[in-house]
Design a protein around this motif. Sequence first.
Motif, PDB file in Angstrom:
ATOM      1  N   GLY A 104       0.837  -1.204   0.000  1.00  0.00           N
ATOM      2  CA  GLY A 104       0.000   0.000   0.000  1.00  0.00           C
ATOM      3  C   GLY A 104       0.862   1.241   0.000  1.00  0.00           C
ATOM      4  O   GLY A 104       1.891   1.299  -0.670  1.00  0.00           O
ATOM      5  N   MET A 105       0.453   2.245   0.772  1.00  0.00           N
ATOM      6  CA  MET A 105       1.181   3.508   0.819  1.00  0.00           C
ATOM      7  C   MET A 105       2.620   3.276   1.256  1.00  0.00           C
ATOM      8  O   MET A 105       2.891   2.650   2.286  1.00  0.00           O
ATOM      9  N   CYS A 106       3.558   3.788   0.461  1.00  0.00           N
ATOM     10  CA  CYS A 106       4.992   3.584   0.701  1.00  0.00           C
ATOM     11  C   CYS A 106       5.670   4.923   0.461  1.00  0.00           C
ATOM     12  O   CYS A 106       6.128   5.205  -0.653  1.00  0.00           O
ATOM     13  N   LEU A 107       5.713   5.743   1.497  1.00  0.00           N
ATOM     14  CA  LEU A 107       6.112   7.133   1.335  1.00  0.00           C
ATOM     15  C   LEU A 107       7.263   7.494   2.271  1.00  0.00           C
ATOM     16  O   LEU A 107       7.397   6.921   3.357  1.00  0.00           O
ATOM     17  N   GLY A 108       8.062   8.468   1.860  1.00  0.00           N
ATOM     18  CA  GLY A 108       9.113   8.977   2.723  1.00  0.00           C
ATOM     19  C   GLY A 108      10.035   7.875   3.201  1.00  0.00           C
ATOM     20  O   GLY A 108      10.629   7.128   2.418  1.00  0.00           O
ATOM     21  N   GLY A 109      10.158   7.765   4.532  1.00  0.00           N
ATOM     22  CA  GLY A 109      11.003   6.725   5.107  1.00  0.00           C
ATOM     23  C   GLY A 109      10.583   5.328   4.697  1.00  0.00           C
ATOM     24  O   GLY A 109      11.412   4.413   4.660  1.00  0.00           O
ATOM     25  N   GLY A 110       9.308   5.141   4.358  1.00  0.00           N
ATOM     26  CA  GLY A 110       8.857   3.832   3.889  1.00  0.00           C
ATOM     27  C   GLY A 110       9.467   3.470   2.556  1.00  0.00           C
ATOM     28  O   GLY A 110       9.906   2.336   2.346  1.00  0.00           O
ATOM     29  N   LEU A 111       9.509   4.446   1.629  1.00  0.00           N
ATOM     30  CA  LEU A 111      10.143   4.177   0.338  1.00  0.00           C
ATOM     31  C   LEU A 111      11.645   4.026   0.507  1.00  0.00           C
ATOM     32  O   LEU A 111      12.276   3.186  -0.151  1.00  0.00           O
ATOM     33  N   GLU A 112      12.233   4.804   1.407  1.00  0.00           N
ATOM     34  CA  GLU A 112      13.669   4.651   1.658  1.00  0.00           C
ATOM     35  C   GLU A 112      13.974   3.264   2.203  1.00  0.00           C
ATOM     36  O   GLU A 112      14.998   2.654   1.856  1.00  0.00           O
ATOM     37  N   LEU A 113      13.096   2.744   3.048  1.00  0.00           N
ATOM     38  CA  LEU A 113      13.247   1.383   3.560  1.00  0.00           C
ATOM     39  C   LEU A 113      13.137   0.376   2.423  1.00  0.00           C
ATOM     40  O   LEU A 113      13.970  -0.532   2.297  1.00  0.00           O
ATOM     41  N   ALA A 114      12.131   0.533   1.574  1.00  0.00           N
ATOM     42  CA  ALA A 114      11.942  -0.406   0.467  1.00  0.00           C
ATOM     43  C   ALA A 114      13.121  -0.370  -0.484  1.00  0.00           C
ATOM     44  O   ALA A 114      13.557  -1.417  -0.993  1.00  0.00           O
ATOM     45  N   MET A 115      13.670   0.822  -0.739  1.00  0.00           N
ATOM     46  CA  MET A 115      14.795   0.930  -1.662  1.00  0.00           C
ATOM     47  C   MET A 115      16.054   0.258  -1.122  1.00  0.00           C
ATOM     48  O   MET A 115      16.926  -0.141  -1.892  1.00  0.00           O
ATOM     49  N   ALA A 116      16.151   0.141   0.203  1.00  0.00           N
ATOM     50  CA  ALA A 116      17.307  -0.534   0.796  1.00  0.00           C
ATOM     51  C   ALA A 116      17.207  -2.050   0.663  1.00  0.00           C
ATOM     52  O   ALA A 116      18.224  -2.745   0.774  1.00  0.00           O
ATOM     53  N   CYS A 117      15.999  -2.576   0.433  1.00  0.00           N
ATOM     54  CA  CYS A 117      15.827  -4.019   0.276  1.00  0.00           C
ATOM     55  C   CYS A 117      16.417  -4.467  -1.056  1.00  0.00           C
ATOM     56  O   CYS A 117      16.592  -3.687  -1.988  1.00  0.00           O
ATOM     57  N   HIS A 118      16.689  -5.759  -1.161  1.00  0.00           N
ATOM     58  CA  HIS A 118      17.364  -6.280  -2.347  1.00  0.00           C
ATOM     59  C   HIS A 118      16.441  -6.381  -3.557  1.00  0.00           C
ATOM     60  O   HIS A 118      16.875  -6.194  -4.696  1.00  0.00           O
ATOM     61  N   ILE A 119      15.175  -6.708  -3.329  1.00  0.00           N
ATOM     62  CA  ILE A 119      14.187  -6.870  -4.404  1.00  0.00           C
ATOM     63  C   ILE A 119      12.884  -6.251  -3.920  1.00  0.00           C
ATOM     64  O   ILE A 119      12.517  -6.387  -2.746  1.00  0.00           O
ATOM     65  N   ARG A 120      12.168  -5.594  -4.846  1.00  0.00           N
ATOM     66  CA  ARG A 120      10.909  -4.942  -4.485  1.00  0.00           C
ATOM     67  C   ARG A 120       9.771  -5.437  -5.381  1.00  0.00           C
ATOM     68  O   ARG A 120       9.891  -5.396  -6.619  1.00  0.00           O
ATOM     69  N   LEU A 121       8.698  -5.897  -4.757  1.00  0.00           N
ATOM     70  CA  LEU A 121       7.449  -6.207  -5.436  1.00  0.00           C
ATOM     71  C   LEU A 121       6.407  -5.208  -4.932  1.00  0.00           C
ATOM     72  O   LEU A 121       6.432  -4.837  -3.749  1.00  0.00           O
ATOM     73  N   ALA A 122       5.495  -4.774  -5.804  1.00  0.00           N
ATOM     74  CA  ALA A 122       4.494  -3.800  -5.377  1.00  0.00           C
ATOM     75  C   ALA A 122       3.123  -4.176  -5.912  1.00  0.00           C
ATOM     76  O   ALA A 122       2.995  -4.688  -7.038  1.00  0.00           O
TER      77      ALA A 122
END
Length: 258
Positions: A104-122
């Motif tokens: 769902g909503m992935c904003l600010g620090g949430g997107l920064e957290l996701a970008m640090a992960c190795h693979i992203r599914l949305a």
Amino acid sequence: MSYHNLRVVIDDRVAWVTIDRPPANALDQATLRELEALLGEMEENRQVKVIVLTGAGRFFVAGADIKEFTSLGGDEAEALALAGQQVFQRIESFPKPIIAAINGMCLGGGLELAMACHIRLAAAEAKLGLPELNLGIIPGYGGTQRLPRLVGRGMATRMILTSEMISGDEAARIGLVEQVCAPDELLPEARKLAGVIAEKSGVALRLALAAIQASTPHPQEAGFAREAALFAEAFRSEDRQEGVAAFLEKRKPQFHDR
């Protein structure tokens, strides 16, 4: 170990980690500390080969906890940025694969957290963005460094300067996420991917991740340090005070450029 803001379930060599901090899974300092503790626990757990990170309800992470910003000065803001960057750098360099399932909503620090992960599914209907400039500040947990590397400098600059949110579909188109799914297919697809990876040698996974990490242009640490210093400078501005107050009061900010 028990966690207050994280739910952890280990199933068939995969650790399912759900951020669960109602109402919007805001990434406060306590949750950052729990994530750091979780990484230590998962690194030592020989039963875990892959981690899937997701959020409870309609949110992955809606951003940082803005209420915490009201009491921060510049020096405290820089320390906060550096602490968050340290956790996210550990995620990025973690010896076991970490998959972000952005529900769902992935904003600010949430997107920064996701970008640090190795693979992203949305999920296709997820919303992703870095809206920090709406508050009179800038991303501080690595967003200005990782986003250009993922989507290119021009697109990253546009997203950061406009604070626009994009859909999961658009995120896949520009390379911000590796796969987009229908909402009800997100976790099954994450499970399928994690299962394939978990069948590999743990040693080979660790070495492959280390080799991939070595491909990143260096020294990124200098960029992170500069980001934290500029994040602190933004916190010293009057516009930051107005931006945070406007957010909490649910009104449009009136910036005076000072």
